[in-house]
Design an enzyme around this catalytic site. Structure first.
Site, PDB file in Angstrom:
ATOM      1  N   SER A 187      -1.659   3.367  -5.779  1.00  0.00           N
ATOM      2  CA  SER A 187      -2.215   3.742  -4.485  1.00  0.00           C
ATOM      3  C   SER A 187      -2.862   5.120  -4.543  1.00  0.00           C
ATOM      4  O   SER A 187      -3.632   5.413  -5.461  1.00  0.00           O
ATOM      5  CB  SER A 187      -1.115   3.644  -3.420  1.00  0.00           C
ATOM      6  OG  SER A 187      -1.632   3.692  -2.124  1.00  0.00           O
ATOM      7  N   ASP A 214      -1.004  -3.139  -1.189  1.00  0.00           N
ATOM      8  CA  ASP A 214      -0.778  -1.847  -1.826  1.00  0.00           C
ATOM      9  C   ASP A 214       0.295  -2.000  -2.900  1.00  0.00           C
ATOM     10  O   ASP A 214       1.368  -2.562  -2.656  1.00  0.00           O
ATOM     11  CB  ASP A 214      -0.315  -0.844  -0.762  1.00  0.00           C
ATOM     12  CG  ASP A 214      -0.177   0.567  -1.283  1.00  0.00           C
ATOM     13  OD1 ASP A 214       0.652   0.779  -2.194  1.00  0.00           O
ATOM     14  OD2 ASP A 214      -0.880   1.460  -0.784  1.00  0.00           O
TER      15      ASP A 214
END
Length: 285
Positions: A39, A196
């Site tokens: 991320s 994510d």
């Protein structure tokens, strides 16, 4: 001293990692062979390896100042996005990554984590369950390496930034690792929902090589059950975890607080200096 480094996710809080690295890297000749990231930690580590991280702090502060707010309700019936995060993220990478891929390839191998939803679960339900798991891991269990998502069939895979053909492909890789609807667009691969990468593990140690050596793990979240710096043995490796000495004064997706970026960066610098002083004194985490 450290053969590999892990960059945890954490949105804007990952600016702490830039400050920490800026204090420590040159003093201890920090030059890892492998970097595992997820991320925003993948974005930050990319910029560090390109030598553009300090430029990025100023860039994002300027972008957040121009943005002004995190939700643009006036765009509800317009073509412009309600949430500005994806646009700012992508536009910033487009600018900051320009001409930087070759420099990145000449340094550590960056491995970026992406999370895939279970094949048995449909798209919207996979998103909702994934968000619920992420909330539980972040605010309730606060486990360093949770296993809840894996038990439901979510999986985390790693992709080498060295294999990206150009900066645009690197940009897409990091956007995929940061996929957090509705703040970013939904993504699918082979009919499977992508989330994510931190939904499975926001401290992506799964990208590490198993070779003996020392690993530095840079956290961004507060884990009150652990010391601010501690070391664990994992087989033939020593994993040294460092977390911010104080909760960072910004939320993960706060793209409208430019002053806080500098506070988080300076907190990272201060914690890096404290870590460096400890090492120079011969102390151990």
């Amino acid at each position: 001293m450290f053969d590999q480094v892990v960059f945890a996710g954490g949105g804007v809080r990952c600016t702490w990692q830039i400050g920490f690295w800026d204090s420590v890297a040159s003093e201890i000749q920090l030059s890892p062979k492998v970097v595992s990231a997820v991320s925003a930690g993948a974005l930050v580590s990319s910029l560090i390896l390109m030598g553009k991280s300090l430029e990025a702090v100023d860039h994002f502060a300027s972008a957040f100042s121009a943005n002004g707010r995190n939700i643009h309700w006036q765009n509800l019936f317009k073509s412009e996005p309600i949430f500005p995060h994806h646009h700012i993220y992508r536009r910033s990478m487009r600018k900051l990554f320009a001409g930087g891929l070759e420099q990145l390839r000449s340094t550590a191998e960056l491995r970026v984590a992406i999370a895939y939803s279970p094949e048995w679960l449909s798209g919207p339900l996979a998103l909702l369950l994934g968000m619920g798991i992420d909330y539980t891991d972040t605010y309730i269990s606060r486990s360093l390496h949770p296993n809840i998502a894996r038990r439901f069939g979510y999986r985390q895979s790693f992709y080498s930034a060295h294999h990206c053909a150009d900066e645009l492909e690197l940009e897409r890789l990091i956007l995929t690792s940061s996929c957090t609807p509705p703040l970013t667009p939904r993504q699918q691969h082979g009919g499977v929902e992508i989330l994510d990468g931190g939904v499975v593990d926001s401290v992506p140690v799964g990208g590490l090589d198993p070779a003996p050596g020392r690993v530095l793990i840079l956290l961004t979240r507060d884990y009150p059950q652990y010391p601010k710096c501690f070391t664990r043995r994992k087989g033939e490796q020593l994993w040294t975890y460092v977390q911010p000495s104080q909760p960072l004064p910004i939320k993960v997706w706060d793209f409208a607080n430019p002053q806080a970026i500098y506070r988080v960066f300076n907190a990272g610098r201060a914690d890096g200096q404290a870590f460096l002083a400890m090492l120079l004194a011969g102390e151990q985490c």
